[in-house]
Design a protein around this motif. Structure first.
Motif, PDB file in Angstrom:
ATOM      1  N   SER A   1       0.925  -1.141  -0.187  1.00 17.33           N
ATOM      2  CA  SER A   1      -0.378   0.247  -0.046  1.00 17.33           C
ATOM      3  C   SER A   1       1.032   1.032  -0.500  1.00 17.33           C
ATOM      4  O   SER A   1       2.029   1.160  -0.155  1.00 17.33           O
ATOM      5  N   GLY A   2       0.328   2.151  -0.280  1.00 16.72           N
ATOM      6  CA  GLY A   2       0.956   3.585  -0.054  1.00 16.72           C
ATOM      7  C   GLY A   2       0.258   4.671  -1.355  1.00 16.72           C
ATOM      8  O   GLY A   2      -0.482   4.142  -2.061  1.00 16.72           O
ATOM      9  N   LYS A   3       0.159   5.625  -0.324  1.00 20.65           N
ATOM     10  CA  LYS A   3      -0.659   7.016  -0.375  1.00 20.65           C
ATOM     11  C   LYS A   3       0.045   7.350  -2.556  1.00 20.65           C
ATOM     12  O   LYS A   3       1.011   8.130  -2.902  1.00 20.65           O
ATOM     13  N   THR A   4      -0.997   7.941  -3.775  1.00 23.39           N
ATOM     14  CA  THR A   4      -0.318   7.429  -4.514  1.00 23.39           C
ATOM     15  C   THR A   4      -0.378   9.128  -5.125  1.00 23.39           C
ATOM     16  O   THR A   4      -1.457   9.904  -4.072  1.00 23.39           O
ATOM     17  N   ALA A   5       0.122   9.953  -5.753  1.00 27.96           N
ATOM     18  CA  ALA A   5       1.032  11.657  -6.166  1.00 27.96           C
ATOM     19  C   ALA A   5       0.301  11.771  -7.102  1.00 27.96           C
ATOM     20  O   ALA A   5       1.351  11.076  -7.729  1.00 27.96           O
ATOM     21  N   SER A   6      -0.597  12.137  -8.082  1.00 28.51           N
ATOM     22  CA  SER A   6      -0.119  12.871  -9.494  1.00 28.51           C
ATOM     23  C   SER A   6      -0.591  14.288  -9.943  1.00 28.51           C
ATOM     24  O   SER A   6      -2.023  14.452  -9.108  1.00 28.51           O
ATOM     25  N   THR A   7       0.655  14.614 -10.448  1.00 30.41           N
ATOM     26  CA  THR A   7      -0.396  16.041 -10.653  1.00 30.41           C
ATOM     27  C   THR A   7      -1.145  16.589 -11.656  1.00 30.41           C
ATOM     28  O   THR A   7      -1.231  15.248 -12.892  1.00 30.41           O
ATOM     29  N   PRO A   8      -1.824  17.614 -11.598  1.00 30.18           N
ATOM     30  CA  PRO A   8      -3.134  18.002 -12.678  1.00 30.18           C
ATOM     31  C   PRO A   8      -2.473  17.525 -14.537  1.00 30.18           C
ATOM     32  O   PRO A   8      -2.538  16.636 -15.417  1.00 30.18           O
ATOM     33  N   ALA A   9      -1.094  18.154 -14.836  1.00 31.68           N
ATOM     34  CA  ALA A   9       0.038  18.100 -16.066  1.00 31.68           C
ATOM     35  C   ALA A   9       0.538  16.699 -15.947  1.00 31.68           C
ATOM     36  O   ALA A   9       0.789  15.744 -17.394  1.00 31.68           O
ATOM     37  N   ASP A  10       0.330  15.696 -15.026  1.00 29.78           N
ATOM     38  CA  ASP A  10       1.089  14.200 -15.210  1.00 29.78           C
ATOM     39  C   ASP A  10      -0.103  13.454 -15.839  1.00 29.78           C
ATOM     40  O   ASP A  10      -0.117  12.790 -17.290  1.00 29.78           O
ATOM     41  N   VAL A  11      -1.701  13.428 -15.570  1.00 32.62           N
ATOM     42  CA  VAL A  11      -2.503  13.169 -15.589  1.00 32.62           C
ATOM     43  C   VAL A  11      -2.962  13.421 -17.003  1.00 32.62           C
ATOM     44  O   VAL A  11      -3.400  12.648 -18.120  1.00 32.62           O
ATOM     45  N   ALA A  12      -2.757  14.897 -17.679  1.00 25.33           N
ATOM     46  CA  ALA A  12      -3.710  14.952 -18.974  1.00 25.33           C
ATOM     47  C   ALA A  12      -1.817  14.746 -19.468  1.00 25.33           C
ATOM     48  O   ALA A  12      -2.926  14.603 -21.077  1.00 25.33           O
ATOM     49  N   THR A  13      -1.217  14.386 -19.235  1.00 24.89           N
ATOM     50  CA  THR A  13       0.063  14.211 -20.475  1.00 24.89           C
ATOM     51  C   THR A  13      -0.151  12.395 -20.099  1.00 24.89           C
ATOM     52  O   THR A  13      -0.374  12.270 -22.025  1.00 24.89           O
ATOM     53  N   LYS A  14      -0.338  11.480 -19.701  1.00 22.52           N
ATOM     54  CA  LYS A  14      -1.190  10.290 -19.714  1.00 22.52           C
ATOM     55  C   LYS A  14      -2.025  10.365 -20.952  1.00 22.52           C
ATOM     56  O   LYS A  14      -2.271   9.397 -21.450  1.00 22.52           O
ATOM     57  N   ASP A  15      -3.126  10.933 -20.522  1.00 16.68           N
ATOM     58  CA  ASP A  15      -4.156  11.228 -21.619  1.00 16.68           C
ATOM     59  C   ASP A  15      -3.724  11.473 -23.129  1.00 16.68           C
ATOM     60  O   ASP A  15      -4.685  10.710 -24.119  1.00 16.68           O
ATOM     61  N   VAL A  16      -3.114  12.330 -23.453  1.00 14.45           N
ATOM     62  CA  VAL A  16      -2.550  12.890 -24.793  1.00 14.45           C
ATOM     63  C   VAL A  16      -1.921  11.159 -24.896  1.00 14.45           C
ATOM     64  O   VAL A  16      -1.979  10.764 -26.246  1.00 14.45           O
ATOM     65  N   LEU A  17      -0.883  11.130 -24.403  1.00 12.95           N
ATOM     66  CA  LEU A  17      -0.458   9.652 -24.774  1.00 12.95           C
ATOM     67  C   LEU A  17      -1.382   8.729 -25.138  1.00 12.95           C
ATOM     68  O   LEU A  17      -0.473   7.581 -25.774  1.00 12.95           O
ATOM     69  N   ALA A  18      -1.997   8.114 -24.624  1.00 14.12           N
ATOM     70  CA  ALA A  18      -2.666   7.947 -24.299  1.00 14.12           C
ATOM     71  C   ALA A  18      -3.461   6.900 -26.364  1.00 14.12           C
ATOM     72  O   ALA A  18      -4.042   6.272 -26.509  1.00 14.12           O
ATOM     73  N   LEU A  19      -3.819   8.728 -26.436  1.00 16.00           N
ATOM     74  CA  LEU A  19      -4.027   8.549 -27.673  1.00 16.00           C
ATOM     75  C   LEU A  19      -3.701   7.494 -28.809  1.00 16.00           C
ATOM     76  O   LEU A  19      -3.745   7.199 -29.814  1.00 16.00           O
ATOM     77  N   ASN A  20      -2.381   7.981 -28.790  1.00 18.75           N
ATOM     78  CA  ASN A  20      -1.416   7.287 -29.661  1.00 18.75           C
ATOM     79  C   ASN A  20      -1.143   5.691 -29.131  1.00 18.75           C
ATOM     80  O   ASN A  20      -0.778   4.977 -30.471  1.00 18.75           O
ATOM     81  N   THR A  21      -1.138   5.397 -28.163  1.00 17.82           N
ATOM     82  CA  THR A  21      -0.978   3.606 -27.504  1.00 17.82           C
ATOM     83  C   THR A  21      -1.950   2.776 -28.663  1.00 17.82           C
ATOM     84  O   THR A  21      -2.444   2.404 -28.845  1.00 17.82           O
ATOM     85  N   GLY A  22      -3.635   4.032 -28.259  1.00 22.52           N
ATOM     86  CA  GLY A  22      -5.307   3.738 -28.489  1.00 22.52           C
ATOM     87  C   GLY A  22      -5.144   3.394 -29.764  1.00 22.52           C
ATOM     88  O   GLY A  22      -5.680   2.386 -30.376  1.00 22.52           O
ATOM     89  N   MET A  23      -4.349   4.038 -30.503  1.00 26.28           N
ATOM     90  CA  MET A  23      -4.228   4.107 -32.293  1.00 26.28           C
ATOM     91  C   MET A  23      -3.595   2.985 -32.915  1.00 26.28           C
ATOM     92  O   MET A  23      -4.160   2.071 -33.801  1.00 26.28           O
ATOM     93  N   PHE A  24      -2.777   2.218 -31.944  1.00 25.89           N
ATOM     94  CA  PHE A  24      -2.361   0.639 -32.816  1.00 25.89           C
ATOM     95  C   PHE A  24      -3.405  -0.330 -32.507  1.00 25.89           C
ATOM     96  O   PHE A  24      -3.084  -1.064 -33.740  1.00 25.89           O
ATOM     97  N   GLU A  25      -4.171  -0.098 -31.966  1.00 28.53           N
ATOM     98  CA  GLU A  25      -5.167  -1.465 -31.555  1.00 28.53           C
ATOM     99  C   GLU A  25      -6.242  -0.991 -32.531  1.00 28.53           C
ATOM    100  O   GLU A  25      -6.683  -2.058 -33.245  1.00 28.53           O
ATOM    101  N   LEU A  26      -6.625   0.267 -32.834  1.00 25.84           N
ATOM    102  CA  LEU A  26      -7.691   0.780 -33.798  1.00 25.84           C
ATOM    103  C   LEU A  26      -6.529  -0.100 -35.164  1.00 25.84           C
ATOM    104  O   LEU A  26      -7.578   0.048 -36.001  1.00 25.84           O
ATOM    105  N   TYR A  27      -5.311   0.918 -35.455  1.00 23.28           N
ATOM    106  CA  TYR A  27      -4.970   0.785 -36.500  1.00 23.28           C
ATOM    107  C   TYR A  27      -4.957  -1.301 -37.069  1.00 23.28           C
ATOM    108  O   TYR A  27      -5.072  -1.769 -38.391  1.00 23.28           O
ATOM    109  N   GLY A  28      -4.319  -1.852 -36.045  1.00 15.84           N
ATOM    110  CA  GLY A  28      -4.362  -3.533 -35.866  1.00 15.84           C
ATOM    111  C   GLY A  28      -5.734  -3.216 -36.330  1.00 15.84           C
ATOM    112  O   GLY A  28      -6.279  -4.256 -37.388  1.00 15.84           O
ATOM    113  N   ASP A  29      -6.716  -2.995 -35.776  1.00 18.11           N
ATOM    114  CA  ASP A  29      -7.969  -3.754 -36.304  1.00 18.11           C
ATOM    115  C   ASP A  29      -8.332  -3.012 -37.915  1.00 18.11           C
ATOM    116  O   ASP A  29      -9.549  -4.000 -38.426  1.00 18.11           O
TER     117      ASP A  29
END
Length: 363
Positions: free
Chosen positions: A34-62
């Motif tokens: 266990s442990g308390k996690t901490a994410s800044t708004p910038a961290d969350v926003a960056t991951k959300d944008v990068l997830a678009l590229n990761t998700g693109m490969f699954e869509l492209y494969g289909d």
């Protein structure tokens, strides 16, 4: 309980379903993980944008699976794949099962095997040249000598014409003599290895030429037959061959395909696909071909150029950035000439210059 379900349970225990749950004191057995996690708004926003590229490969494969079916439903495809047996050619025709061409005559493999056995000796002894104190090579050479003798003993029974057999007999006899000399002396002086190489070179050159003639004649015959079978469909046929870096220049199978596809198809319907291994699977080749063709439609849709995506998309802008950076750093810029999208050049070195370019030039 499935692995996915276990992970879900663990996540629920760790994160809880509400702020109140997080505030609860956790039992001791949760302490190690266990442990308390901490994410800044910038961290969350960056991951959300990068997830678009990761998700693109699954869509492209289909989408690619659908694209591949559509291509094969409308276009014949010829794949030329490297193999130790002289290559594989496979013809895909709409509505029909794939047709794999007969293999290159076995004499091709016999010629290469004898030639490779000679060059392998240099690999075996290379680390021990002029090093009489290290005898680690002796076991490998003695074992290989036994195989070499067996090959020589059975050579007359192989399907090979007489003059070719005589040349290969001489190669094998020279191999055995070199091995016996090394084993007897217990050492490998460089002068001895160099003399062996010079003695074998003209004999090996003949094997290379005969193997090339056998391979080319076979595939030219296959391609002529397939082009006749396809008739009017030939003009919408795609062709692709694979290569790794060392076999890209003067690639045999691709060069044979090019004779039938012609200059106008180069890099359009006929493609050389570089891979990281000598061999690859037909499905991997089809997936690469599908991606190339599908990306072209995307390039045309967004930028109005059908062949734009055949090139590094950032290449043009990166070129300008490199020119600017090298100038800023006082460096001379070293870049190739610009070529237009859709270039029909060979996908290999084509600028002539001084120096040997064939084995014959070296003799």
């Amino acid at each position: 309980m499935t692995t996915r379900f276990r992970l879900a349970v663990a996540a629920t225990l760790l994160l809880g379903s509400s702020g109140a749950a997080l505030a609860q004191a956790l039992p001791d057995y949760m302490a190690p993980i266990s442990g308390k996690t901490a994410s800044t708004p910038a961290d969350v926003a960056t991951k959300d944008v990068l997830a678009l590229n990761t998700g693109m490969f699954e869509l492209y494969g289909d989408a690619a699976r659908i694209f591949q079916k559509n291509i094969l439903d409308k276009h014949p495809v010829i794949l030329g794949l490297f193999s130790g047996a002289g290559g594989r050619l496979i013809l895909y025709r709409p509505g029909k099962p794939p047709t794999e061409a007969p293999q290159v005559p076995i004499v091709y493999q016999l010629l290469k095997s004898v030639g490779h056995s000679t060059m392998a000796l240099a690999e075996v002894v290379g680390p021990y040249v002029d090093n009489a104190d290290d005898k680690a090579w002796r076991g490998s050479m003695a074992a290989y000598r036994s195989r070499m003798q067996s090959a020589l003993d059975g050579l007359d029974k192989t399907p090979m014409q007489a003059d070719w057999r005589d040349n290969n007999r001489a190669i094998l006899q020279n191999n055995l003599a070199f091995m016996d000399e090394c084993l007897s002396a217990g050492a490998i002086p460089f002068a001895k290895l160099q003399a062996f190489g010079k003695k074998q070179a003209p004999l090996l050159a003949k094997n290379v030429a005969w193997a090339a003639q056998t391979q080319v004649a076979h595939w030219m015959t296959v391609m002529a037959d397939w082009k006749t079978q396809l008739g009017a469909d030939w003009d919408k046929t795609y062709g692709a061959s694979n290569t790794i870096y060392v076999a890209r220049q003067s690639n045999v199978i691709f060069s044979v395909l090019a004779q039938f596809f012609g200059p106008d198809a180069m890099n359009d319907r006929l493609m050389l696909i570089e891979t990281i291994n000598f061999t690859t699977t037909p499905q991997d080749m089809l997936e690469s071909l599908t991606r190339i063709i599908a990306d072209r439609s995307v390039g045309a849709l967004f930028f109005g150029s059908y062949h734009l995506m055949d090139y590094e998309l950032m290449g043009g802008d990166a070129r300008e950035a490199i020119i600017a950076e090298t100038k800023k750093r006082g460096m001379a810029t070293f870049l190739p000439p610009m070529v237009p999208f859709g270039s029909k050049q060979w996908p290999a070195l084509i600028t002539p210059g001084p120096g040997p370019a064939t084995i014959a030039d070296l003799q």
